[in-house]
Scaffold this motif. Structure first.
Motif, PDB file in Angstrom:
ATOM      1  N   GLY A 284       2.386  -5.212   5.851  1.00  0.00           N
ATOM      2  CA  GLY A 284       2.865  -6.411   5.702  1.00  0.00           C
ATOM      3  C   GLY A 284       3.774  -7.228   6.623  1.00  0.00           C
ATOM      4  O   GLY A 284       4.214  -6.561   7.597  1.00  0.00           O
TER       5      GLY A 284
ATOM      6  N   TRP B   7       8.394  -8.309   3.524  1.00  0.00           N
ATOM      7  CA  TRP B   7       7.347  -8.310   2.444  1.00  0.00           C
ATOM      8  C   TRP B   7       7.573  -7.591   1.476  1.00  0.00           C
ATOM      9  O   TRP B   7       7.399  -7.628   0.323  1.00  0.00           O
ATOM     10  CB  TRP B   7       5.963  -7.915   3.142  1.00  0.00           C
TER      11      TRP B   7
ATOM     12  N   ARG C   4       7.394  -9.151  -2.736  1.00  0.00           N
ATOM     13  CA  ARG C   4       6.473  -8.845  -3.475  1.00  0.00           C
ATOM     14  C   ARG C   4       6.898  -9.051  -5.040  1.00  0.00           C
ATOM     15  O   ARG C   4       7.887  -8.551  -5.444  1.00  0.00           O
ATOM     16  CB  ARG C   4       5.928  -7.537  -3.338  1.00  0.00           C
TER      17      ARG C   4
END
Length: 351
Positions: free
Chosen positions: A195, A199, A203
């Motif tokens: 990612g 990231w 999430r």
């Protein structure tokens, strides 16, 4: 696998009217796996297969499964939970876990130990030391969070690489003594970046993962409660005080089960949750579970009496393991964070 032995996920959370004292139909098989003398990696692999836990398992299945594992031995649930977390992270990033691999997730930060990610020629590598790496000497892989000028990155790393060295550590803990959590020194160790920057924390699934840990706390508390109630029922003249305490247990457990059912409806439902919205749910659930679990632990001790803490290895171990595990909760800081989240939403919406 014979599906009649599979963990029935219509249990503790998804069937609110069932008795929490009932163990799943597969309990004997599950107990054998949890209490076996297998090495950590073998146990994690066996439980993942038996419980059918993958990177795309529903949150309900994950929470329900880990709850029942923790009710048998919370230390084993603590081994399994990061593996399940990692499988989900990998799946979300579009990567497969190597066959037979076992995973940890190392995200905790320590000012004294800094891990950075960068380039070494055409390879992406991590360099430095990562603190709080549970079971690093026993697992094959991990997802580690490493920093850079552009933010933090989730990096998949092979812990068997000679450039990744688990550091000797003293681990005198009585609770969770099977989960040594020392540091790992990485020396230009190759990684796969998962990612974009930040990231991992951005999430929505990060929030559901916070609830997954709370399911382990709850499972440990349920295990204590089941033990205590069995002891009470075997007494020749059960006291009315004991009956009252069991009634209080019933109320606490029912409340927490209801909270998990609501959270599962959010996590597995059709509505899309933003990370901020999901995190508000997660903070709420974790705070409720933390308070309820402490109460269940106290009531279980009262019902079981000192004989359980001094003469029942299983009860004493579960009590010590749970005490250490819930100490990792952020307590008042999480309550303050929840209040800030809610105030921000009120300010934003103008009411």
């Amino acid at each position: 696998m014979n599906t009649q032995h599979r963990l029935d996920v219509t249990g503790m959370i998804s069937a609110p009217l069932g008795s929490w004292r009932d163990e799943p139909a597969c309990h004997d098989e599950l107990r054998k796996l949890v209490t076996s003398n297998a090495q950590t990696a073998d146990k994690v692999r066996a439980l993942s297969r038996f419980l059918e836990l993958t990177g795309t398992s529903s949150q309900m299945r994950q929470w329900e499964s880990l709850l029942e594992v923790a009710a048998v031995d919370v230390a084993v649930a603590r081994m399994l939970e990061p593996h399940v977390d990692a499988l989900g992270i990998l799946a979300e990033a579009g990567h497969d876990a190597p066959d037979g691999s076992t995973w940890g997730v190392y995200a905790a930060e320590s000012p004294a130990r800094v891990l950075t990610v960068g380039a070494d020629g055409e390879q992406t590598v991590i360099d430095g030391e990562k603190a709080w790496c549970s079971l690093a000497a026993e697992l094959s892989h991990a997802i580690v969070i490493a920093g850079s000028d552009g933010g933090s990155y989730a990096c998949a790393v092979d812990l068997r690489d000679p450039r990744a060295q688990a550091q000797p550590t003293a681990w005198p803990s009585v609770g969770l003594q099977e989960i040594p959590s020392g540091s790992v020194a990485f020396t230009k160790t190759p990684v796969t970046v998962l990612g974009p920057p930040n990231w991992y924390l951005d999430r929505t699934a990060f929030a559901w993962g916070g609830i997954r840990v709370a399911a382990c706390w709850f499972g440990a508390a349920v295990g204590l409660a089941r033990n205590a109630v069995r002891r009470h029922s075997k007494r020749s003249n059960p006291s009315t005080v004991g009956e009252m305490l069991i009634g209080q247990l019933e109320a606490e457990i029912f409340s927490i089960r209801s909270v998990f059912a609501q959270a599962a409806a959010a996590a597995d439902g059709g509505d899309e949750y933003s990370r901020a919205r999901a995190w508000t749910v997660a903070l709420t659930v974790r705070n409720i579970v933390y308070s309820g679990v402490r109460r269940i632990q106290h009531l279980s001790r009262e019902i079981a009496g000192p004989a359980a803490l001094t003469g029942d290895v299983g009860f004493a171990k579960a009590d010590a393991d749970l005490t250490v595990y819930i100490s990792q909760h952020h307590g008042p800081r999480d309550e303050a964070a929840l209040g800030t989240e809610l105030r921000t939403k009120v300010d934003h919406n103008g009411f």
